[in-house]
Scaffold this active site. Structure first.
Site, PDB file in Angstrom:
ATOM      1  N   ASN A 185       2.964  -4.293   7.850  1.00 12.25           N
ATOM      2  CA  ASN A 185       3.954  -4.909   6.962  1.00 12.25           C
ATOM      3  C   ASN A 185       4.682  -3.857   6.137  1.00 12.25           C
ATOM      4  OD1 ASN A 185       4.139  -7.952   6.836  1.00 12.25           O
ATOM      5  ND2 ASN A 185       1.929  -7.686   6.900  1.00 12.25           N
ATOM      6  N   HIS A 202      -0.418   6.158   4.893  1.00 15.83           N
ATOM      7  CA  HIS A 202       0.962   5.854   5.261  1.00 15.83           C
ATOM      8  C   HIS A 202       1.862   6.981   4.770  1.00 15.83           C
ATOM      9  CE1 HIS A 202      -0.278   1.863   6.392  1.00 15.83           C
ATOM     10  NE2 HIS A 202      -0.678   1.585   5.164  1.00 15.83           N
ATOM     11  N   ALA A 212       0.809  -1.219   0.000  1.00 15.17           N
ATOM     12  CA  ALA A 212       0.000   0.000   0.000  1.00 15.17           C
ATOM     13  C   ALA A 212       0.843   1.270   0.000  1.00 15.17           C
ATOM     14  CB  ALA A 212      -0.925   0.003   1.221  1.00 15.17           C
TER      15      ALA A 212
END
Length: 266
Positions: A196, A226, A133
């Site tokens: 992750n 993120h 992502a």
């Protein structure tokens, strides 16, 4: 170019994106020959879809990883969990199968990471880390090679994905709170599925023990944001990716597979 054989480990929602790509003719350089999942019925369902697809062919659903490895695939796409990656990766690399993975948290342990590198080198295989992502691995690696740098990784998410973790309490359903601050090694121990991507960014830069990670929970927040920041003497870069769903992670597996066989790789 010779067609590559591919197997899938983890037949869940994200792995179904690989099937979508197959059905659209986006993976013409591959023949998917095997599937494995914790639930055999899922592996069987995936195999049936592949066999019925215009761009598919014979595919074996497997009851065990050993049975999957017996198929001798050129590549294995691991789309399950860090624990699954740890169980799979060494036997796969020794078997002659390169691995494409989303579960980068499985490589947070430096000793295990070095064992993976050594095994791949000795057997002529490779591990391809999908971007999941996030993005910007090229910038992170380049700056880290160029000069000393510092990296931070900040995630914003809703309380729902945190409900079955050690940091959850009911208060975060109604108030914004920073629920974690530490390095990437500590983060992956607490959140094996949720961060992750922070380990991926750490491996691409200064190492999991050196990347500062924070997670902020916001009530009713949909999706994940993120934000990676790398600073050195000459460079300051920010990679900020918001994703409403996890679909981008599944499509990053497809992109990695296409890059492996493409005459021009991005």
């Amino acid at each position: 170019m010779e067609t590559k054989t591919l197997a899938i480990v983890g037949c869940g929602r994200l792995a179904s994106i690989v099937l979508q790509a197959l059905d659209k003719g986006l993976l013409s350089d591959y023949k998917i020959i095997g599937t494995y999942s914790r639930t055999f019925e899922k592996a069987e369902s995936f195999a049936n879809f592949i066999q019925q697809s215009e761009h598919g062919g014979a595919c074996t659903p497997c009851h065990s990883l050993e049975a999957l490895l017996d198929l001798k695939p050129d590549y294995i796409a691991e789309i399950a969990s860090p624990d699954s990656l740890k169980e799979l990766i060494i036997p796969a690399l020794k078997n002659g199968s390169s691995v494409i993975t989303l579960s980068i948290g499985g490589l947070a342990d430096p000793e295990f990471y070095e064992l993976v590198k050594k095994t791949a080198s000795e057997h002529g295989t490779r591990v391809h880390i999908a971007s999941g992502a996030i993005g910007g691995f090229d910038v992170l690696r380049t700056v880290s090679l160029m000069e000393e740098s510092t990296v931070t990784f900040d995630t914003t998410k809703g309380p729902r994905p945190l409900r079955h973790t050690a940091v959850y309490d009911e208060a975060i359903e109604s108030e914004t709170r920073k629920v974690f601050e530490g390095n990437a090694v500590e983060a992956i121990k607490l959140f094996p599925r949720q961060v992750n991507v922070s380990v991926a960014a750490a491996l691409a830069s200064t190492g999991p023990e050196n990347v500062n990670v924070s997670i902020t929970s916001v009530p009713d927040y949909v999706g994940d944001d993120h934000r990676i920041e790398i600073k050195s003497q000459q460079i300051h870069a920010v990679i900020d990716v918001y994703s409403q769903t996890a679909q981008i992670a599944g499509w990053s597996i497809v992109n990695t597979l296409r890059n492996i066989t493409s005459p021009i790789a991005f």
